[in-house]
Design an enzyme around this catalytic site. Structure first.
Site, mmCIF file in Angstrom:
data_model
loop_
_atom_site.group_PDB
_atom_site.id
_atom_site.type_symbol
_atom_site.label_atom_id
_atom_site.label_comp_id
_atom_site.label_asym_id
_atom_site.label_seq_id
_atom_site.Cartn_x
_atom_site.Cartn_y
_atom_site.Cartn_z
ATOM 1 N N ARG A 130 0.824 -1.238 0.000
ATOM 2 C CA ARG A 130 0.000 0.000 0.000
ATOM 3 C C ARG A 130 0.848 1.275 0.000
ATOM 4 N NH1 ARG A 130 -2.976 -3.036 3.716
ATOM 5 N NH2 ARG A 130 -4.779 -3.997 2.716
ATOM 6 N N LYS A 159 1.254 11.395 -11.484
ATOM 7 C CA LYS A 159 0.515 10.374 -12.242
ATOM 8 C C LYS A 159 1.411 9.162 -12.434
ATOM 9 C CE LYS A 159 -2.738 13.050 -15.056
ATOM 10 N NZ LYS A 159 -3.126 13.432 -16.429
ATOM 11 N N GLU A 172 6.731 18.386 -25.622
ATOM 12 C CA GLU A 172 6.123 18.720 -24.321
ATOM 13 C C GLU A 172 6.614 20.097 -23.844
ATOM 14 O OE1 GLU A 172 3.732 16.869 -23.377
ATOM 15 O OE2 GLU A 172 4.136 14.888 -24.227
ATOM 16 N N LYS A 214 5.004 22.961 -15.427
ATOM 17 C CA LYS A 214 4.277 21.762 -14.974
ATOM 18 C C LYS A 214 3.997 21.861 -13.465
ATOM 19 C CE LYS A 214 2.772 17.405 -15.087
ATOM 20 N NZ LYS A 214 2.913 16.118 -15.690
ATOM 21 N N GLU A 250 -6.485 16.759 -11.638
ATOM 22 C CA GLU A 250 -7.060 17.026 -12.954
ATOM 23 C C GLU A 250 -8.560 17.307 -12.919
ATOM 24 O OE1 GLU A 250 -5.445 14.342 -15.891
ATOM 25 O OE2 GLU A 250 -6.446 15.388 -17.524
ATOM 26 N N ARG A 293 -5.506 21.378 -14.763
ATOM 27 C CA ARG A 293 -4.514 20.407 -15.260
ATOM 28 C C ARG A 293 -4.859 19.884 -16.654
ATOM 29 N NH1 ARG A 293 -1.259 15.749 -11.802
ATOM 30 N NH2 ARG A 293 -0.072 14.944 -13.571
ATOM 31 N N ASN A 332 -3.235 18.655 -21.597
ATOM 32 C CA ASN A 332 -3.613 17.746 -22.685
ATOM 33 C C ASN A 332 -3.666 18.456 -24.031
ATOM 34 O OD1 ASN A 332 -3.892 15.486 -21.032
ATOM 35 N ND2 ASN A 332 -5.884 16.229 -20.328
ATOM 36 N N HIS A 337 -3.097 16.613 -27.189
ATOM 37 C CA HIS A 337 -3.125 15.181 -26.892
ATOM 38 C C HIS A 337 -4.374 14.470 -27.417
ATOM 39 C CE1 HIS A 337 0.363 16.093 -24.540
ATOM 40 N NE2 HIS A 337 0.483 14.853 -24.121
ATOM 41 N N HIS A 364 -3.456 11.465 -29.470
ATOM 42 C CA HIS A 364 -3.747 10.069 -29.103
ATOM 43 C C HIS A 364 -4.438 9.355 -30.255
ATOM 44 C CE1 HIS A 364 -3.564 10.926 -24.524
ATOM 45 N NE2 HIS A 364 -2.421 10.480 -24.976
ATOM 46 N N HIS A 366 5.137 9.150 -29.464
ATOM 47 C CA HIS A 366 4.141 9.943 -28.735
ATOM 48 C C HIS A 366 4.400 11.447 -28.930
ATOM 49 C CE1 HIS A 366 1.371 11.121 -25.587
ATOM 50 N NE2 HIS A 366 2.338 11.797 -25.008
HETATM 51 P P1 NAD Z 1 10.868 6.141 -22.456
HETATM 52 O O1 NAD Z 1 10.819 6.041 -21.009
HETATM 53 O O2 NAD Z 1 10.424 4.970 -23.271
HETATM 54 O O3 NAD Z 1 12.351 6.512 -22.875
HETATM 55 C C1 NAD Z 1 12.661 6.662 -24.244
HETATM 56 C C2 NAD Z 1 13.909 5.885 -24.622
HETATM 57 O O4 NAD Z 1 15.040 6.588 -24.135
HETATM 58 C C3 NAD Z 1 13.984 4.482 -24.037
HETATM 59 O O5 NAD Z 1 14.499 3.615 -25.009
HETATM 60 C C4 NAD Z 1 14.978 4.629 -22.894
HETATM 61 O O6 NAD Z 1 15.660 3.442 -22.620
HETATM 62 C C5 NAD Z 1 15.903 5.679 -23.420
HETATM 63 N N1 NAD Z 1 16.597 6.502 -22.446
HETATM 64 C C6 NAD Z 1 16.104 6.994 -21.294
HETATM 65 N N2 NAD Z 1 16.990 7.836 -20.730
HETATM 66 C C7 NAD Z 1 18.076 7.855 -21.539
HETATM 67 C C8 NAD Z 1 19.302 8.549 -21.492
HETATM 68 N N3 NAD Z 1 19.582 9.451 -20.540
HETATM 69 N N4 NAD Z 1 20.194 8.331 -22.484
HETATM 70 C C9 NAD Z 1 19.899 7.449 -23.499
HETATM 71 N N5 NAD Z 1 18.748 6.792 -23.606
HETATM 72 C C10 NAD Z 1 17.835 6.994 -22.631
HETATM 73 O O7 NAD Z 1 10.016 7.378 -23.016
HETATM 74 P P2 NAD Z 1 9.681 8.822 -22.415
HETATM 75 O O8 NAD Z 1 9.418 9.663 -23.603
HETATM 76 O O9 NAD Z 1 10.655 9.271 -21.419
HETATM 77 O O10 NAD Z 1 8.314 8.575 -21.645
HETATM 78 C C11 NAD Z 1 7.143 8.208 -22.333
HETATM 79 C C12 NAD Z 1 6.181 7.642 -21.318
HETATM 80 O O11 NAD Z 1 5.912 8.624 -20.344
HETATM 81 C C13 NAD Z 1 4.845 7.227 -21.911
HETATM 82 O O12 NAD Z 1 4.499 5.965 -21.421
HETATM 83 C C14 NAD Z 1 3.882 8.272 -21.404
HETATM 84 O O13 NAD Z 1 2.576 7.765 -21.232
HETATM 85 C C15 NAD Z 1 4.513 8.652 -20.087
HETATM 86 N N6 NAD Z 1 4.166 9.998 -19.612
HETATM 87 C C16 NAD Z 1 3.676 10.105 -18.360
HETATM 88 C C17 NAD Z 1 3.362 11.342 -17.847
HETATM 89 C C18 NAD Z 1 2.876 11.456 -16.435
HETATM 90 O O14 NAD Z 1 2.435 12.534 -16.050
HETATM 91 N N7 NAD Z 1 2.985 10.425 -15.640
HETATM 92 C C19 NAD Z 1 3.553 12.498 -18.620
HETATM 93 C C20 NAD Z 1 4.074 12.358 -19.907
HETATM 94 C C21 NAD Z 1 4.388 11.092 -20.392
HETATM 95 N N1 GLY Z 2 1.100 14.916 -18.851
HETATM 96 C C1 GLY Z 2 -0.214 15.285 -18.477
HETATM 97 C C2 GLY Z 2 -0.396 15.411 -17.016
HETATM 98 O O1 GLY Z 2 0.521 15.193 -16.258
HETATM 99 O O2 GLY Z 2 -1.461 15.721 -16.562
#
Ligand code: NAD
Ligand code: GLY
Length: 373
Positions: A136, A158, A200, A242, A252, A256, A260, A263, A267, A280
């Site tokens: 938990r 999130k 972003e 942010k 949200e 917040r 989007n 998005h 999406h 993405h």
């Molecule tokens: P990712 O985590 O897949 O990383 C992209 C690639 O970069 C991967 O292959 C990873 O291994 C590589 N990598 C990471 N750090 C590196 C570094 N310093 N040097 C070399 N390679 C590196 O992708 P991302 O774009 O970071 O994240 C996308 C994800 O984030 C999605 O699943 C999306 O839904 C999520 N997201 C979440 C939120 C949230 O608020 N929680 C907001 C935006 C996106």
């Molecule tokens: N990336 C959208 C959010 O964090 O709400």
């Protein structure tokens, strides 16, 4: 040298390289910009005593930084157990969460065991969900290593994984103990990931900060080529937007939603192109092209030609065939709709977003036609 931007007036709690996220209620948490070598001491400073410590990362990040992080935590009196998952979106899966539970129980997790999410947004979302749910909730530390993760996913709480029914459908809001972002780690990112993150960053500027937008515009070629002199400023400014938004609306309920921007279109583009066909970030950039076009078409004060040229730099030159009817249908099914109403984020002007609920199919069609042109 790039001029430093003046302090963001929306953020009053900035001290040095630390900005505190003050949620509307409950415990605030800091977002710290510092070297990864400071991780162990920052953990101690935030009440995470030495002893068992879990790290979750992916193959690529482990290869680059795994040994170094493990050594520095061990030197800081932590006993490290590291779990390495496959890189990419497929790791955001309940099966992988289940593997993490098995590993954690075998390694003797207890309620005080900190879990470090070392990686991009995939690792942050997956590890955050794991940390939120195992026993938990155990302490979570984000060490974001992509631009997306540093300016977006590691801030705001999130967490979650995907489901066969759709992306990010299972999850929770869970605050980290802190986020520590080392901008030097962005130096090893592949160019495509840098540009994903720029989507972003530009989004944050367009919805909330005209001064930052102007800074990005005037330094655009250095921004896209990742000139190291401007990376810390770019990250810090984008982060602060942010933080400002989630500090006012953590769950949200209203504000917040402006995050989007691009998005809802994006999406649908990702889904219809086939997940993984268009990244993405690129899909969101296409979505922002559509949203900017529609904002301008509705008479809002958006310099469409100028913004669109920047957004085009973040989108692929060749796109797969995506019938607009299918995109439209997918948008109408987006999880951000409330009841039958699509809440679309448009711009009133650069730096000011608005939420509209009356976009017609013919407007959406025309906006999509523009973005895919
Ligand atoms: P990712 O985590 O897949 O990383 C992209 C690639 O970069 C991967 O292959 C990873 O291994 C590589 N990598 C990471 N750090 C590196 C570094 N310093 N040097 C070399 N390679 C590196 O992708 P991302 O774009 O970071 O994240 C996308 C994800 O984030 C999605 O699943 C999306 O839904 C999520 N997201 C979440 C939120 C949230 O608020 N929680 C907001 C935006 C996106
Ligand atoms: N990336 C959208 C959010 O964090 O709400």
């Amino acid at each position: 040298m790039f001029p430093r931007l003046s302090a963001n007036p929306m953020l009053e709690e900035r001290t040095g390289d630390k900005v505190v996220v003050p949620p509307p209620t409950g415990r605030p948490y800091p977002v710290i910009t510092a070297s990864r070598s400071q991780l162990a001491q920052t953990m101690h400073a935030h009440g995470l005593a030495g002893g068992r410590c879990f790290v979750v990362t992916d193959d690529n990040v482990a290869e680059l930084y795994g040994a170094e992080i493990e050594t520095s935590l061990t030197d800081g009196d932590f006993e490290v157990s590291m779990q390495i998952v496959q890189p990419g979106e497929a790791a955001k899966d309940l099966e992988i969460v289940s593997d993490l539970y098995r590993w954690a129980f075998a390694e003797g997790v207890d309620r005080s065991t900190p879990v470090v999410a070392l990686g991009g947004g995939v690792i942050g979302d997956l590890t955050g969900f794991f940390a939120a749910t195992v026993l938990r909730g155990v302490p979570l530390v984000h060490v974001p290593t992509t631009l997306v993760a540093q300016v977006d996913s590691s801030i705001g709480g999130k967490t979650g994984v995907n489901h066969v029914s759709g992306k990010n459908l299972i999850g929770s809001f869970y605050r980290p103990t802190f986020t520590l972002a080392d901008t030097e780690m962005l130096g090893t990112l592949p160019d495509v990931e840098w540009r994903n993150g720029l989507s972003e960053v530009l989004k944050h500027a367009l919805i909330r900060d005209a001064v930052f937008y102007e800074w990005l515009r005037s330094n655009w070629s250095d921004v896209t080529s990742r000139s190291s002199a401007l990376v810390p400023e770019l990250v810090s400014r984008a982060m602060s937007i942010k933080i400002d938004v989630v500090a006012q609306d953590e769950f949200e309920g209203g504000l917040r939603r402006i995050l989007n921007f691009g998005h809802t279109f994006g999406h649908a583009i990702e889904r219809i192109a086939g997940f993984g066909t268009i990244g993405h970030g690129a899909a969101v950039a296409l979505g922002m092209r559509a949203a900017c076009w529609l904002s301008a078409d509705r008479g809002r004060s958006v310099p469409l030609t100028e913004v669109d040229a920047m957004l085009r730099d973040l989108t692929p030159s060749r796109l797969p065939r995506m019938p607009v009817d299918w995109l439209l249908q997918s948008m109408r099914r987006d999880k951000k709709r409330i009841g039958d109403t699509l809440h679309l984020i448009l711009l009133e002007s650069v730096g000011r977003a608005e939420i509209v609920t009356d976009a017609t199919d013919s407007e959406l069609r025309a906006a999509l036609d523009f973005a895919l042109s």
